[in-house]
Design a protein around this motif. Structure first.
Motif, mmCIF file in Angstrom:
data_model
loop_
_atom_site.group_PDB
_atom_site.id
_atom_site.type_symbol
_atom_site.label_atom_id
_atom_site.label_comp_id
_atom_site.label_asym_id
_atom_site.label_seq_id
_atom_site.Cartn_x
_atom_site.Cartn_y
_atom_site.Cartn_z
ATOM 1 N N ASN A 53 3.815 1.466 7.506
ATOM 2 C CA ASN A 53 3.627 0.673 6.273
ATOM 3 C C ASN A 53 3.424 -0.784 6.633
ATOM 4 O O ASN A 53 4.203 -1.345 7.404
ATOM 5 C CB ASN A 53 4.879 0.779 5.397
ATOM 6 C CG ASN A 53 5.073 2.163 4.795
ATOM 7 O OD1 ASN A 53 4.129 2.723 4.256
ATOM 8 N ND2 ASN A 53 6.273 2.703 4.901
ATOM 9 N N TYR A 55 3.393 -4.435 5.078
ATOM 10 C CA TYR A 55 3.838 -5.165 3.889
ATOM 11 C C TYR A 55 3.541 -6.656 4.044
ATOM 12 O O TYR A 55 4.322 -7.357 4.708
ATOM 13 C CB TYR A 55 5.352 -5.104 3.748
ATOM 14 C CG TYR A 55 6.006 -3.778 3.465
ATOM 15 C CD1 TYR A 55 6.344 -3.425 2.163
ATOM 16 C CD2 TYR A 55 6.361 -2.930 4.502
ATOM 17 C CE1 TYR A 55 7.021 -2.232 1.907
ATOM 18 C CE2 TYR A 55 7.032 -1.739 4.249
ATOM 19 C CZ TYR A 55 7.350 -1.397 2.950
ATOM 20 O OH TYR A 55 8.022 -0.229 2.699
ATOM 21 N N ARG A 176 5.582 -7.694 7.193
ATOM 22 C CA ARG A 176 6.534 -6.781 7.830
ATOM 23 C C ARG A 176 5.786 -5.485 8.128
ATOM 24 O O ARG A 176 4.903 -5.083 7.363
ATOM 25 C CB ARG A 176 7.685 -6.500 6.869
ATOM 26 C CG ARG A 176 8.554 -5.333 7.297
ATOM 27 C CD ARG A 176 9.710 -5.127 6.335
ATOM 28 N NE ARG A 176 10.577 -4.090 6.800
ATOM 29 C CZ ARG A 176 10.671 -2.874 6.257
ATOM 30 N NH1 ARG A 176 9.939 -2.557 5.203
ATOM 31 N NH2 ARG A 176 11.502 -1.991 6.760
HETATM 32 O O1 LIG Z 1 9.594 0.195 4.563
HETATM 33 C C1 LIG Z 1 10.647 0.817 4.558
HETATM 34 O O2 LIG Z 1 11.673 0.405 5.105
HETATM 35 C C2 LIG Z 1 10.724 2.146 3.819
HETATM 36 C C3 LIG Z 1 9.446 2.917 3.773
HETATM 37 C C4 LIG Z 1 9.589 4.210 3.057
HETATM 38 O O3 LIG Z 1 10.562 4.445 2.394
HETATM 39 C C5 LIG Z 1 8.542 5.230 3.140
HETATM 40 O O4 LIG Z 1 7.473 4.996 3.721
HETATM 41 O O5 LIG Z 1 8.788 6.347 2.621
#
Ligand SMILES: O=C(O)CCC(=O)C(=O)O
Ligand SMILES: [Fe+2]
Length: 193
Positions: A53, A55, A176
């Motif tokens: 992810n 961010y 992040r």
């Molecule tokens: O970014 C995070 O710490 C959590 C990501 C998350 O919960 C997910 O990708 O399912």
């Protein structure tokens, strides 16, 4: 917010994994995850799917549970890099009041046992880190070489040059990155049924 996947690809519309939708799972990430899992006693943990992810500061992830994996008893590992997240972790239903944690650069969060299927969310990214020290020292060389003398010194010099890291450090200054890793299959299964 953007993301990419390794291993089994999670389809965000159907919330399902598909045997045909896979990409290679990076070997170094797999070794690292198995090491963490082994230390905690999950000696059969198989990293089979990862979501990366991205961010940018200002982005959020809304509350959800991760229940698409046929295997819901293996732990879920989560690695954080770059700026800090406020991470909310609640209970198995929305009735439970969540607890807030900071997830900072280098933190490893493990969701196992009851927490594996608990609601969680990322309501905020906070800019806590100003700059990254990318200069490598002789001590780093010794650590990386670990007495083997097998270290590729050309590669090591290249990654020790701060110019090499500039685009990465520019990116991470405002962002992040979270990598979360799951086992998809139940023990003994070789593919999705
Ligand atoms: O970014 C995070 O710490 C959590 C990501 C998350 O919960 C997910 O990708 O399912
Ligand atoms: Fe999640």
């Amino acid at each position: 917010m953007r993301w990419t996947t390794f291993g089994y690809h999670h389809n965000w519309d159907t919330k399902l994994y598909d045997e045909q939708m896979q990409s290679p799972f990076p070997e170094d990430l797999s070794i690292l995850c198995r090491l963490f899992a082994n230390v905690l006693g999950y000696c059969d943990f198989k990293p089979e799917a990862a979501i990366v992810n991205y961010y940018p500061v200002g982005s959020t992830l809304s509350g959800h549970t991760d229940h698409s994996e046929p295997n819901k008893s293996a732990p879920l590992l989560s690695l954080s890099f770059g700026q800090t997240a406020i991470f909310l972790i609640g209970g198995p239903t929305l009735d439970e009041k969540p607890t807030a944690l900071y997830l900072q650069c280098g933190d490893v969060l493990i969701m196992s046992e009851e927490s594996r299927l608990c609601y969680h969310a990322v309501p905020r990214i906070i800019k806590t880190q100003k700059n990254w020290n990318s200069k490598l020292t002789n001590e780093d060389i010794d650590d990386a070489d670990n007495g083997s003398n097998l270290l590729d010194m050309d590669l090591f010099q290249k990654v020790g040059d701060s110019n090499f890291w500039q685009p990465f450090s520019n990116y991470i200054y405002d962002s992040r990155i979270n990598i979360n890793i799951r086992q998809v299959l139940n023990p003994g299964d070789l593919k999705l049924s």
